[in-house]
Design a protein around this motif. Structure first.
Motif, PDB file in Angstrom:
ATOM      1  N   TYR A   1       3.924  14.219  48.631  1.00 39.42           N
ATOM      2  CA  TYR A   1       2.462  14.154  48.750  1.00 39.42           C
ATOM      3  C   TYR A   1       1.858  14.761  47.489  1.00 39.42           C
ATOM      4  CZ  TYR A   1      -2.076  14.128  51.130  1.00 39.42           C
ATOM      5  OH  TYR A   1      -3.376  13.866  51.493  1.00 39.42           O
TER       6      TYR A   1
ATOM      7  N   LEU B   1       7.188  17.197  54.292  1.00 42.83           N
ATOM      8  CA  LEU B   1       6.323  16.939  53.151  1.00 42.83           C
ATOM      9  C   LEU B   1       6.671  17.865  51.997  1.00 42.83           C
ATOM     10  CD1 LEU B   1       2.681  16.506  54.535  1.00 42.83           C
ATOM     11  CD2 LEU B   1       4.358  14.752  54.005  1.00 42.83           C
TER      12      LEU B   1
ATOM     13  N   LEU C   1       4.697  18.947  48.880  1.00 40.91           N
ATOM     14  CA  LEU C   1       3.334  18.918  48.377  1.00 40.91           C
ATOM     15  C   LEU C   1       3.340  19.338  46.908  1.00 40.91           C
ATOM     16  CD1 LEU C   1       0.449  18.491  49.571  1.00 40.91           C
ATOM     17  CD2 LEU C   1       0.395  20.940  50.027  1.00 40.91           C
TER      18      LEU C   1
ATOM     19  N   VAL D   1       6.093  22.571  55.314  1.00 37.13           N
ATOM     20  CA  VAL D   1       5.699  21.920  54.060  1.00 37.13           C
ATOM     21  C   VAL D   1       6.206  22.712  52.862  1.00 37.13           C
ATOM     22  CG1 VAL D   1       3.703  21.344  52.611  1.00 37.13           C
ATOM     23  CG2 VAL D   1       3.673  20.793  55.045  1.00 37.13           C
TER      24      VAL D   1
ATOM     25  N   VAL E   1      -2.587  16.466  55.597  1.00 38.28           N
ATOM     26  CA  VAL E   1      -1.323  17.207  55.529  1.00 38.28           C
ATOM     27  C   VAL E   1      -0.963  17.755  56.909  1.00 38.28           C
ATOM     28  CG1 VAL E   1      -0.192  19.252  54.566  1.00 38.28           C
ATOM     29  CG2 VAL E   1      -1.525  17.747  53.083  1.00 38.28           C
TER      30      VAL E   1
END
Length: 395
Positions: free
Chosen positions: A11, A41, A43, A64, A32
């Motif tokens: 992401y 994810l 990030l 994350v 998110v």
């Protein structure tokens, strides 16, 4: 901590200087939060962010990874000409960080899909991708002439920015956007085929419906949900056993209306044990048609609690939930949601909302404002989530 076996998604986003300590925009935090329930994810954040800011994001979104804020190096390069004015205005620099690019590239083979939600994050797209690239457009950068940074851009830079945005949108697998943003992108040449297929169906009920008034409701509290989901059913059974049956002295004269399809036998039996519990087939809109004065979402066991609470608030009614569920929410939900500490407090809160018009109006108005602001963002986030799940299922 990342869960083993879950789909890996990259992401890409950029720092939002106006978001304060959160460092990411409200829209990005919503997306998110939705995706983190189902995907691992990674990030990657363009722009100035320090270790403390990254750690706050990791703590807030427990599953994350977050990377960004790398120091400058001799390998850094300026952004393409069309992005430089925008980058300087929003990030304070037009330099693309080579260390962040390298960190992304090292893990590029692990990602099943890539999501990018900011034009300033596009320079960090990995050189090779194993799956689709989705662009989540929170705004049309070349349309945002009223934004605080726009007056810094000269006319030639505006044309360059427009070309960069158009090129980025045309190069990805699909574009996801709210209806008003989608309309702006279509006007600037985006192909209709590239838009997420359900964007034209987004019609937040709260925007179209008449406001609910105290006089148009009764001493009824409602629940609407999918009754084929085990976690939904477990929460409803908890509500009936621990709150409704046990709290009849407080809840006398108040009706509970459960809206869904094909309730299983155990739920029907629990409902039948109370003479003020009613089962209905239908959708969420039925809560307003029934004249419910509040919505109840116990959320003891479910995932995607933010979405459930926003959907509940879309009826313009106060929403009662448990503190257990509320603690798992990532979104800013405001005063439209009343989180209760246990069964006794939940039944007392229901009683108060049924009988105190001023209290009801305060929380109903807050629910209306929150849903009007955020419902479309959640719709887009779940449309993107469904697309990513299809990618994962197709592997």
């Amino acid at each position: 901590m990342l869960a083993p076996g879950r789909p890996q998604v990259l992401y890409l986003t950029a720092v939002d200087q106006l978001a304060g300590a959160a460092r990411l925009s409200r829209e990005t935090r919503i997306v998110v939060g939705v995706l983190a329930r189902d995907f691992d994810l990674s990030l990657a954040i363009a722009g100035p962010i320090d270790h403390q800011g990254l750690q706050k994001l990791r703590d807030h979104f427990a599953s994350v990874r977050a990377a960004g804020g790398f120091p400058a190096s001799s390998a850094d390069q300026p952004a393409v000409a069309g992005l430089r004015g925008l980058a300087k205005a929003r990030l304070g620099t037009d330099i693309v960080n080579a260390r962040l690019q390298a960190a992304i590239q090292r893990r590029a083979d692990a990602f099943e899909a890539v999501v990018v939600d900011d034009l300033l994050a596009t320079p960090y797209l990995p050189a090779r991708q194993n799956g689709p690239v989705y662009y989540l457009a929170h705004r049309s950068e070349s349309k945002a002439q009223s934004s605080t940074w726009w007056h810094w851009l000269r006319q030639r830079e505006q044309r360059g920015l427009s070309q960069c945005e158009k090129g980025a949108l045309q190069s990805v697998s699909a574009v996801f956007a709210k209806p008003e943003v989608a309309g702006e992108l279509l006007a600037r040449g985006l192909s209709f085929r590239q838009l997420n297929p359900s964007f034209s169906q987004f019609r937040p009920e709260i925007v179209l419906g008449e406001p609910t008034t105290w006089g148009g409701t009764y001493q009824r509290v409602g629940y609407a949900g999918y009754l084929g989901d085990d976690r939904n059913l477990a929460s409803l059974e908890w509500l009936l056993r621990e709150v409704w049956t046990s709290g009849q002295r407080t809840l006398a004269g108040i009706e509970l209306h459960l809206v869904g399809t094909a309730p299983p036998s155990p739920l029907r039996e629990l409902a039948a044990a109370n003479n003020n519990v009613y089962l209905h087939s239908g959708g969420r809109q039925l809560l307003r048609d029934l004249g419910c004065r509040a919505v109840i979402e116990p959320l003891m066991f479910e995932q995607h609690v933010d979405t459930k609470l926003i959907n509940a608030m879309s009826q313009g009614l106060p929403v009662i939930t448990s503190q257990e569920g509320f603690r798992r929410a990532h979104a800013e939900l405001g005063e439209g949601v009343l989180a209760t500490a246990g069964p006794e407090q939940m039944s007392m809160t229901v009683h108060q909302l049924m009988n105190d018009e001023s209290l009801w109006q305060l929380h109903a108005s807050a629910a209306t404002r929150t849903a009007a602001l955020q419902l479309a963002d959640f719709e887009v986030a779940h449309d993107l989530r469904r697309a990513l799940l299809r990618v994962s299922e197709g592997r």
